[in-house]
Each structure stands twice: as C-alpha cells, then as structure tokens.
Design an enzyme around this catalytic site. Structure first.
Site, short mmCIF file in Angstrom:
data_model
loop_
_atom_site.label_atom_id
_atom_site.label_comp_id
_atom_site.label_asym_id
_atom_site.label_seq_id
_atom_site.Cartn_x
_atom_site.Cartn_y
_atom_site.Cartn_z
N CYS A 162 0.64 -1.29 -0.07
CA CYS A 162 -0.34 0.20 -0.01
C CYS A 162 0.85 1.25 0.02
O CYS A 162 0.29 2.37 -0.04
CB CYS A 162 -0.94 -0.13 1.14
SG CYS A 162 -1.97 -1.57 1.07
N HIS A 294 -2.99 7.99 6.12
CA HIS A 294 -3.21 6.66 5.47
C HIS A 294 -4.49 6.17 5.86
O HIS A 294 -5.08 5.62 4.93
CB HIS A 294 -2.11 5.86 6.06
CG HIS A 294 -2.03 4.21 5.48
ND1 HIS A 294 -1.89 4.09 4.05
CD2 HIS A 294 -2.22 3.20 5.80
CE1 HIS A 294 -1.98 2.80 3.68
NE2 HIS A 294 -2.36 2.17 4.97
N GLU A 305 -1.86 5.08 13.56
CA GLU A 305 -1.39 6.28 13.09
C GLU A 305 -1.58 7.59 13.85
O GLU A 305 -0.81 8.38 13.69
CB GLU A 305 -2.35 6.17 11.88
CG GLU A 305 -1.74 7.54 10.78
CD GLU A 305 -2.50 7.62 9.41
OE1 GLU A 305 -3.40 6.61 9.20
OE2 GLU A 305 -2.01 8.25 8.52
N LYS A 326 -9.58 8.15 1.74
CA LYS A 326 -10.06 6.44 1.37
C LYS A 326 -11.38 6.39 1.79
O LYS A 326 -12.17 5.47 1.36
CB LYS A 326 -9.01 5.66 2.28
CG LYS A 326 -7.65 5.50 1.72
CD LYS A 326 -6.94 4.53 2.65
CE LYS A 326 -5.61 4.31 1.85
NZ LYS A 326 -4.54 5.07 2.53
N HIS A 331 -9.59 2.09 -0.61
CA HIS A 331 -8.29 1.80 -0.48
C HIS A 331 -7.62 1.16 -1.68
O HIS A 331 -7.89 0.06 -2.10
CB HIS A 331 -7.90 0.94 0.78
CG HIS A 331 -6.65 0.83 0.99
ND1 HIS A 331 -5.68 1.11 0.25
CD2 HIS A 331 -5.90 0.34 2.20
CE1 HIS A 331 -4.07 1.00 0.95
NE2 HIS A 331 -4.43 0.46 1.97
N PHE A 390 1.29 -2.89 4.51
CA PHE A 390 1.43 -4.17 5.06
C PHE A 390 3.01 -4.65 4.92
O PHE A 390 3.71 -4.04 3.72
CB PHE A 390 0.81 -5.29 4.23
CG PHE A 390 -0.80 -5.66 4.98
CD1 PHE A 390 -1.14 -4.69 6.06
CD2 PHE A 390 -1.50 -6.15 4.32
CE1 PHE A 390 -2.31 -5.07 6.67
CE2 PHE A 390 -2.69 -6.49 4.79
CZ PHE A 390 -3.12 -5.86 6.02
#
Lengths: 402, 84
Positions: A162, A294, A305, A326, A331, A390
C-alpha cells in the site's frame, strides 16, 4: 539542491475518470462506494467496493492494445495521458531521453493471471494465452507509458504493497533532485477486484461490511478501491522557464521500515517516516497544516497512525487537520499513495481540505481533527501524505504550497 | 461441554501456535497465549474448514478468549444444523 514541483495531474478512480472529477467528489464528500460488480451476491462477507464504473477500454485503446493491457496498466496509461496533457509538456527528443517513469503497483496484473489460470486449473485447458506474462508483470504500467510517449529515461515499477505509489513518487523526487532525470511521471495504479483477490482480502478480515469510517469509533474496516494516478514532476526552474502552472512543490519524502510485524502497524516507523519527510523538505512540524492520512478505517491502523502523528506533532496534533480520503475513493492499494498525493496537491492548490467521510463518533484513541464529513476552506503552507503498508513499509510525501 | 469441539479448537491452536498446549484452558485469552491478529485469523480459517461453518467478522472480532471461540462456533453449528 534542485527544487521539484508538480505541474500535471492525472487520476482515474471510482470518483470519476479525471482529476477534476476526483477533486469535485472529494470536496462534495461524495463517495465512490457501490455494490460490487461481477460478484455473485452472498459469495463474500462484504458487498461494497470503490470500482471504476463505466470504463470502456475500447474508448481509450486500439483492440490489439487492449489485448496487451491488464486493467491496472490501462489505468496507468489513462492517468499518465491526462497528467501529461494537464502539464502542457512539449516533448523534445532531449527531454524524452531525460524523462523518468516510476509507477507503483502492489499486485500488477493479478486479474489477468487469475483469468488465465482458471482456464488451466478449472477448465482443464493445457495452455494459457501468450500475452499472459506481458499483461501480468508489475512493470507493465511503467513500460507502456514509456513506449506510448517514447520516454527513454530511468523507468521502473515499485512494489511495496500500500506504499508503492508514495515510494514511486518519493524516488522520482530524489532522481530529479540528483540530476538523473529532468522530468518525471510518477504515481501508481491498481485493479484488485478479481474474485481470488477479493477472497484473499475477505480472509484478512479487514474489509468493512458496510462502509469505511476512518478514525470513527464505530469503524469496521476498509473498502477496497481501484484506479490510477500520475504526477508530472519537474525542477522548479524548468517549470518556471516554460511558464507552467505549478500546483505545489514536492518538498520532501521520507521512507522507513517498521521491522516489526508483517501486517500489524507500529508507531515508531510511521513517525520516523513523517520526520524524515519533514527534514528532507526542510520543513518544521509547525509549517504542516494538513495531513492526508493513511487512514484505512481498520481497527488496527487508525489509532496507531494517530499515535504516530501525536509523536511527531506533539500538542498540535489534536488540532491538526488530518483527513482520510480513503473514506471516499476507497483503498486503492498500490495506487493509494498516488490518488492521495493528487488529493493533497489539490488541497494546497485550491485552499480546500477534503473531509473524512462517513464519520459518526470520535474515538478517544484517534484524537485528531479529522475534518469530519465536510470539506473545509483553509489555505495551508504545507501538507503531508502518509502511506503505511503491510510489511511495515512506510512512505511519506511532503508538499508545499507554491 | 462439547468435548470434541473443545479438543478441535485446542489442537487448531496448537497448530497455529506451537507450544501453547501446556495449561491451555478455555478461560485463557488469545492475547495471553501470544496470538496476534494474523495468528487469530489463521486459527479461525483452520476451524472454519474443520467444522464447516463461516465465522462472521463481527463475531471473530469479539472473540477474546479460547472459550469465546468455542462458544461462537457452537452457536454457528446450531444455526447450520437448524437449516435455512
């Protein structure tokens, strides 16, 4: 040191086929989530996605080219064309040789691979289509952009789940600064709506059954998205010399690894990436007026975050405008950083901060000003765009108003 | 107590997290056994296959202890047995 600016934008997403439509939808808080197309009802634990609707490859490509291009590469090309048009670049032979193309994708042409391997495994055919390899390879987007435009500078794909697109854009910044290229097309594209890929996401148990509510106490996960976005990046002096419109300066980039866990987020890595982006851009935390988070809307990401943002911005953090777009475009994995870079650049350009949509209830563990549900008019000096993948791979971009 | 199901859950746990066998009780939390989120979804995946149920995300999320996992599957098995 050469300063680098953004002079062209291209974006195709669930919010529309152009950057202009993308931006209008963000400002109106109009989400691109719809019931999944091409999936039998009840065959998945989730039912929604942010898919690019009404996309007809034949409207963009010759029949032979359509055969050669997986959907992810089509999105790369369509957004690259728009970005180049938008920048009004005049390609000279010399500039083409000095043009970099750096494009992120997490899974490349997995959809094509899936479709071909079904023939093999389920229909018992003993062969697959000869164009499978060129369709599937992750560099296909970058290669087709280079071929179509005749660009012969440094060209490659970046794959870091990502964070792919943010790594690609940051790398392009450093190559322009370092003089390895004089212009760059950088961004990402992704098309992750193959049934096998959806099943794999279902098994991860991170997709919301209803909608994506980043930083909201009742959040239940993310909504998958797809699309492509590209930035035209040039040295400031070159852009000025040709009288180009300058959307924003790409001031800095910061990369880091968590070295912690293959899927669980950590605080330290993201915090270090944000600090590195600030330092790289010669920015202090006080100059940042907006963070495009994010913000996946998963139980795991958002509080971590938020803690990382608190570590970097200290007492300012609760009042620092931080939204997750998002919640609107989904996403888009390896394209996410590029879509969000476009959102961040346009936020600086227009003086409007896009909202976190679908927000209902504050979560004390996400103590941030999430710009809930309504875009906000606000001219800010500089902004960050966060991507935390990830694999614990973090990439943060720092943009400054021109 | 459905001993077969309990044993199934215990052995699936031992497969996902080798070495948890000692002192394993239904009261233990998954966290205290050292299961992270990836271990937990792997455990549920194994059990879904073995028992023939599909565990919704919401229920998966609220399972804190080994006993919660056992109870959740027991409940879902009853739903499956009762038919549509």
């Amino acid at each position: 040191m050469r300063r680098v600016v953004v002079t062209g934008l291209g974006c195709i997403s669930a919010l529309g086929p152009t950057a202009r439509e993308f931006w209008s939808a963000l400002c109106e808080g109009r989400s691109g989530f719809e019931p999944l197309q091409g999936v039998a009802p009840g065959s998945l634990r989730f039912a929604h996605g942010a898919q690019v609707r009404g996309f007809d490859p034949a409207a963009h490509f010759e029949p032979r080219q359509v055969e050669l291009l997986d959907r992810f590469a089509q999105f790369a090309l369509v957004s690259a064309r728009e970005a180049v048009r938008d920048a009004g670049l005049e390609w000279t032979p010399a500039l083409k040789e000095r043009a970099a193309v750096i494009v992120g994708s997490a899974i490349g042409g997995q959809g094509s691979q899936d479709a071909q391997f079904v023939e093999l495994y389920r229909r018992n055919r003993d062969r697959v289509h000869p164009l499978t390899i060129p369709r599937v390879m992750s560099c296909a987007g970058a290669s087709h952009i280079a071929m179509e435009l005749g660009l012969t500078g440094p060209t490659f794909s970046v794959s870091s789940a990502c964070s792919s697109a943010s790594h690609a854009i940051g790398q392009a910044l450093w190559m322009l600064r370092g003089g390895q290229a004089d212009v760059a097309l950088a961004g990402g594209s992704e098309a992750p709506f193959g049934f096998g890929s959806l099943k794999a996401w279902e098994a991860m148990r991170v997709i919301a059954p209803d909608t994506c509510r980043p930083f909201s106490r009742d959040r239940k996960g993310m909504i998958l998205g797809e699309g492509g976005a590209m930035l035209v990046l040039e040295p400031l002096e070159a852009a000025r010399a040709r009288g180009a419109r300058i959307y924003a300066e790409l001031a800095g980039a910061g990369f880091s690894a968590d070295a912690h866990h293959i899927t669980q987020p950590a605080v330290a890595g993201p915090a270090r990436a944000m600090r590195a982006a600030l330092a790289d851009g010669g920015l202090t935390p006080e100059t940042i007026g907006y963070v495009n988070a994010h913000g996946t809307g998963t139980l795991g990401n958002d509080p971590v975050e938020a803690r990382a943002i608190h570590e970097v911005f200290g007492v300012r953090a609760p009042a620092l405008a931080t939204s997750s777009t998002k919640s609107l475009h989904g996403h888009a994995l390896g394209a996410a950083g590029a879509l969000e870079a476009v959102a961040t650049v346009l936020a600086l350009h227009h003086g409007v901060l896009p909202p976190t949509a679908n927000f209902t209830t504050p979560d004390p563990e996400c103590d941030l000003d999430v710009v809930p549900n309504q875009a906000r008019a606000s001219r800010v000096e500089a902004a960050l765009s966060n991507s935390f993948a990830f694999g614990g791979l973090n990439a943060v971009l720092a943009f400054r108003a021109p | 107590m459905d001993d077969v199901l309990t044993q199934q859950v215990f052995s699936a746990l031992a497969k996902v997290k080798p070495g948890v066998g000692e002192g394993l009780t239904a009261e233990r939390t998954l966290e205290s056994l050292g299961l992270d989120s990836l271990d937990t979804i792997t455990l549920l995946f194994e059990l879904e296959d073995q028992v023939g149920v599909s565990i919704p995300d919401e229920e998966a999320r609220s399972a804190r202890t080994v006993g919660d996992v056992i109870e959740c599957i027991r409940r879902l098995k009853r739903v499956v047995a009762a038919g549509p």
